[in-house]
Design a protein around this motif. Structure first.
Motif, PDB file in Angstrom:
ATOM      1  N   VAL A 191       0.840  -1.201   0.000  1.00 17.48           N
ATOM      2  CA  VAL A 191       0.000   0.000   0.000  1.00 17.48           C
ATOM      3  C   VAL A 191       0.874   1.250   0.000  1.00 17.48           C
ATOM      4  O   VAL A 191       0.460   2.299  -0.492  1.00 17.48           O
ATOM      5  CB  VAL A 191      -0.947  -0.010   1.221  1.00 17.48           C
ATOM      6  N   VAL A 192       2.098   1.133   0.555  1.00 14.34           N
ATOM      7  CA  VAL A 192       3.006   2.277   0.568  1.00 14.34           C
ATOM      8  C   VAL A 192       3.270   2.755  -0.860  1.00 14.34           C
ATOM      9  O   VAL A 192       3.234   3.946  -1.146  1.00 14.34           O
ATOM     10  CB  VAL A 192       4.340   1.914   1.266  1.00 14.34           C
ATOM     11  N   MET A 193       3.537   1.807  -1.772  1.00 17.62           N
ATOM     12  CA  MET A 193       3.808   2.166  -3.160  1.00 17.62           C
ATOM     13  C   MET A 193       2.594   2.840  -3.793  1.00 17.62           C
ATOM     14  O   MET A 193       2.722   3.821  -4.532  1.00 17.62           O
ATOM     15  CB  MET A 193       4.196   0.924  -3.954  1.00 17.62           C
ATOM     16  N   LEU A 194       1.409   2.310  -3.508  1.00 17.27           N
ATOM     17  CA  LEU A 194       0.184   2.911  -4.047  1.00 17.27           C
ATOM     18  C   LEU A 194       0.004   4.319  -3.505  1.00 17.27           C
ATOM     19  O   LEU A 194      -0.316   5.252  -4.254  1.00 17.27           O
ATOM     20  CB  LEU A 194      -1.025   2.045  -3.676  1.00 17.27           C
ATOM     21  N   ALA A 195       0.228   4.486  -2.188  1.00 23.13           N
ATOM     22  CA  ALA A 195       0.077   5.805  -1.574  1.00 23.13           C
ATOM     23  C   ALA A 195       1.085   6.796  -2.148  1.00 23.13           C
ATOM     24  O   ALA A 195       0.762   7.975  -2.370  1.00 23.13           O
ATOM     25  CB  ALA A 195       0.232   5.708  -0.061  1.00 23.13           C
ATOM     26  N   LEU A 196       2.314   6.328  -2.391  1.00 22.17           N
ATOM     27  CA  LEU A 196       3.322   7.210  -2.985  1.00 22.17           C
ATOM     28  C   LEU A 196       2.923   7.601  -4.408  1.00 22.17           C
ATOM     29  O   LEU A 196       3.169   8.730  -4.841  1.00 22.17           O
ATOM     30  CB  LEU A 196       4.686   6.521  -2.978  1.00 22.17           C
ATOM     31  N   GLY A 197       2.314   6.665  -5.127  1.00 15.53           N
ATOM     32  CA  GLY A 197       1.796   7.000  -6.453  1.00 15.53           C
ATOM     33  C   GLY A 197       0.712   8.068  -6.365  1.00 15.53           C
ATOM     34  O   GLY A 197       0.648   8.990  -7.195  1.00 15.53           O
ATOM     35  N   PHE A 198      -0.144   7.964  -5.341  1.00 11.62           N
ATOM     36  CA  PHE A 198      -1.160   8.990  -5.118  1.00 11.62           C
ATOM     37  C   PHE A 198      -0.504  10.353  -4.889  1.00 11.62           C
ATOM     38  O   PHE A 198      -0.962  11.374  -5.421  1.00 11.62           O
ATOM     39  CB  PHE A 198      -2.018   8.634  -3.897  1.00 11.62           C
ATOM     40  N   LEU A 199       0.560  10.354  -4.079  1.00 12.11           N
ATOM     41  CA  LEU A 199       1.225  11.615  -3.759  1.00 12.11           C
ATOM     42  C   LEU A 199       1.829  12.250  -5.013  1.00 12.11           C
ATOM     43  O   LEU A 199       1.793  13.474  -5.177  1.00 12.11           O
ATOM     44  CB  LEU A 199       2.307  11.394  -2.701  1.00 12.11           C
ATOM     45  N   ILE A 200       2.388  11.419  -5.912  1.00 19.37           N
ATOM     46  CA  ILE A 200       2.918  11.971  -7.167  1.00 19.37           C
ATOM     47  C   ILE A 200       1.788  12.579  -7.995  1.00 19.37           C
ATOM     48  O   ILE A 200       1.926  13.669  -8.553  1.00 19.37           O
ATOM     49  CB  ILE A 200       3.650  10.871  -7.966  1.00 19.37           C
ATOM     50  N   MET A 201       0.646  11.883  -8.053  1.00 12.88           N
ATOM     51  CA  MET A 201      -0.480  12.403  -8.807  1.00 12.88           C
ATOM     52  C   MET A 201      -0.992  13.703  -8.192  1.00 12.88           C
ATOM     53  O   MET A 201      -1.305  14.669  -8.906  1.00 12.88           O
ATOM     54  CB  MET A 201      -1.610  11.369  -8.858  1.00 12.88           C
ATOM     55  N   ILE A 202      -1.062  13.751  -6.873  1.00 11.84           N
ATOM     56  CA  ILE A 202      -1.504  14.970  -6.199  1.00 11.84           C
ATOM     57  C   ILE A 202      -0.514  16.098  -6.455  1.00 11.84           C
ATOM     58  O   ILE A 202      -0.903  17.246  -6.704  1.00 11.84           O
ATOM     59  CB  ILE A 202      -1.662  14.717  -4.685  1.00 11.84           C
ATOM     60  N   GLY A 203       0.790  15.777  -6.394  1.00 13.10           N
ATOM     61  CA  GLY A 203       1.808  16.788  -6.658  1.00 13.10           C
ATOM     62  C   GLY A 203       1.692  17.349  -8.070  1.00 13.10           C
ATOM     63  O   GLY A 203       1.777  18.562  -8.274  1.00 13.10           O
ATOM     64  N   MET A 204       1.498  16.476  -9.056  1.00 11.86           N
ATOM     65  CA  MET A 204       1.350  16.925 -10.438  1.00 11.86           C
ATOM     66  C   MET A 204       0.080  17.764 -10.602  1.00 11.86           C
ATOM     67  O   MET A 204       0.060  18.728 -11.371  1.00 11.86           O
ATOM     68  CB  MET A 204       1.306  15.730 -11.385  1.00 11.86           C
ATOM     69  N   THR A 205      -0.963  17.407  -9.846  1.00 16.93           N
ATOM     70  CA  THR A 205      -2.197  18.200  -9.888  1.00 16.93           C
ATOM     71  C   THR A 205      -1.954  19.601  -9.340  1.00 16.93           C
ATOM     72  O   THR A 205      -2.434  20.600  -9.911  1.00 16.93           O
ATOM     73  CB  THR A 205      -3.305  17.498  -9.075  1.00 16.93           C
ATOM     74  N   LEU A 206      -1.201  19.702  -8.231  1.00 15.40           N
ATOM     75  CA  LEU A 206      -0.883  21.009  -7.660  1.00 15.40           C
ATOM     76  C   LEU A 206      -0.074  21.851  -8.654  1.00 15.40           C
ATOM     77  O   LEU A 206      -0.324  23.053  -8.818  1.00 15.40           O
ATOM     78  CB  LEU A 206      -0.097  20.843  -6.359  1.00 15.40           C
TER      79      LEU A 206
END
Length: 247
Positions: A191-206
């Motif tokens: 789940v850590v890898m999935l969560a980190l993927g979420f963070l990259i997507m959120i960062g790109m959205t910002l």
């Protein structure tokens, strides 16, 4: 007091409050994922304290920014232009926060998959950091998410008491969910890898928002929900496999 009673008797205000609470809780998920992953790298005895401090800082920043609503609104006014595109202080803060989030998540992914670091795939995810370093990083992202949260609140209602209630409720939900979420992430390394993927997507959205490209939040959270659903199915399949049941 009369002002508060007037607000309490207005059905439209209650609708706005419920909607804003829902929005603030959703926006708080991004903040909470980052806090959970980062504090899980602390020594076990410091993790709960780190999460409490991180979420408390989020509340203090949000309430502090609400006290300067007039200044926050001005953050959306253009400061300079590049090739005909105007940038405001909010844009620059979102871009800087997005870049930091992408860099941090990418670095953590590298630690997870770099077999040369020694240990198994997820062993390096447990590398500890200092308590001060964790709080500083949480504070930086709390500031970015808080500004985004308050600007969203200002755009949805003009009543400060409604904003305050929504922020307090949302941060309370974050506080209650922090420890269970952190334990879940720690118990399920994939789940850590999935969560980190979420963070990259959120960062790109910002970053995209900072450059003026509006990304509907519904699309982002729908993608996150779909990915999380697939991971839940994978977890169930792995659990059945460990029990020796047919897949």
């Amino acid at each position: 007091m009369d002002y508060l009673l007037q607000l309490a008797s207005d059905p439209a205000v209650w609708v706005a409050l419920i909607t804003l609470i829902a929005m603030e809780v959703v926006l708080g998920i991004d903040n909470l994922i980052f806090i959970s992953i980062l504090t899980n790298k602390l020594p076990p005895a410091q993790r709960a304290r780190g999460r409490r401090i991180g979420i408390s800082l989020a509340l203090i920043l949000r309430l502090g920014l609400l006290g300067t609503v007039a200044i926050i609104v001005q953050l959306t006014e253009p400061v300079f232009s590049v090739f005909g595109h105007a940038f405001s202080w909010r844009d620059m803060i979102l871009i800087a926060g997005g870049l930091f989030l992408v860099w941090k998540a990418t670095k953590e992914i590298h630690h997870n998959v770099d077999h040369n670091a020694g240990g198994d795939m997820f062993e390096s995810a447990k590398v500890t950091i200092t308590f001060t370093a964790a709080i500083v990083q949480i504070l930086m992202l709390d500031l970015v998410f808080s500004i985004d949260s308050i600007i969203t609140a200002v755009g949805m209602t003009e009543h400060i008491p409604i904003m305050v209630i929504a922020v307090v409720v949302a941060v309370t939900v974050m506080l209650l969910a922090a420890d269970p979420l952190a334990r879940f992430i720690e118990a399920n390394p994939t789940v850590v890898m999935l969560a980190l993927g979420f963070l990259i997507m959120i960062g790109m959205t910002l970053i995209a928002e900072g450059f003026g490209a509006h990304v509907p939040k519904g699309y982002v959270y729908a993608a996150m929900a779909f990915s999380a659903g697939v991971e839940v199915l994978n977890m169930l399949a792995r659990r059945r496999s460990r029990k020796g049941e047919p897949g």
